[in-house]
Write a protein that holds these residues in place. Structure first.
Motif, PDB file in Angstrom:
ATOM      1  N   TYR A  75      68.298 -11.195 -54.811  1.00 51.44           N
ATOM      2  CA  TYR A  75      68.315 -11.453 -56.248  1.00 51.44           C
ATOM      3  C   TYR A  75      67.639 -12.806 -56.519  1.00 51.44           C
ATOM      4  O   TYR A  75      68.097 -13.848 -56.058  1.00 51.44           O
ATOM      5  CB  TYR A  75      69.749 -11.443 -56.766  1.00 51.44           C
ATOM      6  N   LYS A  79      59.999 -16.863 -59.607  1.00 49.37           N
ATOM      7  CA  LYS A  79      59.036 -16.501 -58.574  1.00 49.37           C
ATOM      8  C   LYS A  79      57.706 -17.168 -58.870  1.00 49.37           C
ATOM      9  O   LYS A  79      57.456 -17.669 -59.972  1.00 49.37           O
ATOM     10  CB  LYS A  79      58.854 -14.978 -58.510  1.00 49.37           C
ATOM     11  N   SER A 112      54.086  -9.358 -57.447  1.00 46.58           N
ATOM     12  CA  SER A 112      54.214  -8.354 -58.504  1.00 46.58           C
ATOM     13  C   SER A 112      55.412  -7.436 -58.290  1.00 46.58           C
ATOM     14  O   SER A 112      55.901  -6.816 -59.243  1.00 46.58           O
ATOM     15  CB  SER A 112      52.935  -7.522 -58.579  1.00 46.58           C
ATOM     16  N   ASP A 113      55.906  -7.326 -57.055  1.00 45.94           N
ATOM     17  CA  ASP A 113      57.058  -6.466 -56.765  1.00 45.94           C
ATOM     18  C   ASP A 113      58.381  -7.220 -56.791  1.00 45.94           C
ATOM     19  O   ASP A 113      59.434  -6.613 -56.569  1.00 45.94           O
ATOM     20  CB  ASP A 113      56.885  -5.809 -55.392  1.00 45.94           C
ATOM     21  N   VAL A 115      61.385  -8.902 -58.623  1.00 46.75           N
ATOM     22  CA  VAL A 115      62.059  -8.804 -59.921  1.00 46.75           C
ATOM     23  C   VAL A 115      62.951 -10.025 -60.103  1.00 46.75           C
ATOM     24  O   VAL A 115      63.717 -10.380 -59.196  1.00 46.75           O
ATOM     25  CB  VAL A 115      62.887  -7.520 -60.018  1.00 46.75           C
ATOM     26  N   VAL A 116      62.864 -10.664 -61.246  1.00 46.75           N
ATOM     27  CA  VAL A 116      63.673 -11.855 -61.522  1.00 46.75           C
ATOM     28  C   VAL A 116      64.584 -11.591 -62.707  1.00 46.75           C
ATOM     29  O   VAL A 116      64.334 -10.692 -63.525  1.00 46.75           O
ATOM     30  CB  VAL A 116      62.773 -13.084 -61.797  1.00 46.75           C
ATOM     31  N   SER A 117      65.656 -12.375 -62.824  1.00 49.51           N
ATOM     32  CA  SER A 117      66.591 -12.248 -63.935  1.00 49.51           C
ATOM     33  C   SER A 117      67.309 -13.571 -64.134  1.00 49.51           C
ATOM     34  O   SER A 117      67.444 -14.377 -63.203  1.00 49.51           O
ATOM     35  CB  SER A 117      67.602 -11.131 -63.683  1.00 49.51           C
ATOM     36  N   ALA A 122      69.188  -8.483 -61.483  1.00 46.19           N
ATOM     37  CA  ALA A 122      67.987  -7.743 -61.082  1.00 46.19           C
ATOM     38  C   ALA A 122      67.808  -7.842 -59.569  1.00 46.19           C
ATOM     39  O   ALA A 122      67.766  -8.934 -59.004  1.00 46.19           O
ATOM     40  CB  ALA A 122      66.759  -8.277 -61.805  1.00 46.19           C
ATOM     41  N   GLU A 123      67.682  -6.708 -58.926  1.00 44.65           N
ATOM     42  CA  GLU A 123      67.581  -6.650 -57.469  1.00 44.65           C
ATOM     43  C   GLU A 123      66.146  -6.407 -57.028  1.00 44.65           C
ATOM     44  O   GLU A 123      65.459  -5.543 -57.577  1.00 44.65           O
ATOM     45  CB  GLU A 123      68.484  -5.543 -56.918  1.00 44.65           C
ATOM     46  N   THR A 124      65.709  -7.165 -56.057  1.00 44.81           N
ATOM     47  CA  THR A 124      64.398  -6.962 -55.435  1.00 44.81           C
ATOM     48  C   THR A 124      64.615  -6.353 -54.064  1.00 44.81           C
ATOM     49  O   THR A 124      65.310  -6.927 -53.229  1.00 44.81           O
ATOM     50  CB  THR A 124      63.640  -8.294 -55.296  1.00 44.81           C
TER      51      THR A 124
END
Length: 215
Positions: A75, A79, A112-113, A115-117, A122-124
């Motif tokens: 998470y 980025k 680009s892959d 995910v931020v929150s 948000a899970e990467t």
């Protein structure tokens, strides 16, 4: 005159246990022929060593027989829009992350892959090329590396409020330890913080079998 050369391999009876790899090395011999000339073949290997500022979190597999890990969820809060981030599963030696990477335990993810929150929801996902086998009751470390200072990962800290609530974190959510490093080799432990992560393991269906006929 003529000459010949062969590779001899022998295995003793002394039992050895390898901590990070379950794959035995293979010896491969290639035949090379030459006609009316002498040739010299050089093999060169290179390893790039650079200074990084990684973040690591130790964890333990307590499932009987170990587990095959297919992916991990991390998470992020921020980025770098142009720099990728790398996740590695490393062996732990004397309680500290080592430089040994578990086979297939490295994933490089483009920005680009990622995910931020702002609330840590948000899970990467870092999907491994092949399921990574981790042994039972053996400590490993998740290591995050990037050639940038703009990546930030969500953590839990004792005494602080949970994001968006007034509820304080009074106990450690996990028994692992968070490590920080300025060069990737010397680590400092933080006993009050833990990285937020999720581990996915494979479940194999052994009730169905396929028949193969050999002539």
């Amino acid at each position: 005159t003529s000459s010949a050369r062969a590779t001899y391999s022998a295995t003793g009876l002394v039992e050895t246990r390898q901590e990070v790899s379950v794959r035995s090395p293979r010896l491969i011999q290639e035949s090379v022929s030459e006609i009316n000339r002498n040739a010299t073949i050089f093999t060169q290997s290179q390893r790039t060593v650079g200074w990084v500022d990684p973040l690591a979190q130790t964890f333990l597999i307590d499932l009987e027989g170990g587990a095959f890990i297919t992916k991990m969820g991390i998470y992020f809060k921020t980025k770098d829009p142009s720099i990728p981030v790398t996740l590695q599963i490393r062996a732990v030696v004397n309680g500290y992350p080592s430089n040994e990477i578990v086979p297939f335990g490295e994933v490089v993810l483009p920005s680009s892959d990622v995910v931020v929150s702002e609330d840590g929801t948000a899970e990467t996902e870092f999907v491994f090329q092949s399921p990574v086998y981790l042994r039972q009751n053996v400590e490993y470390a998740i290591c995050l590396l990037a050639n940038s200072t703009q990546y930030e990962a969500w953590i839990a800290e004792l005494g602080q409020n949970m994001i968006g609530t007034t509820r304080r974190i009074s106990t450690q959510p996990y028994a692992g330890v968070l490590f920080k490093s300025q060069n990737g080799s010397t680590w400092s432990a933080d006993q009050t913080k833990d990285m937020k992560f999720k581990i996915y393991r494979a479940q194999f269906d052994t009730s169905v079998s396929n028949e193969m006929i050999f002539n």
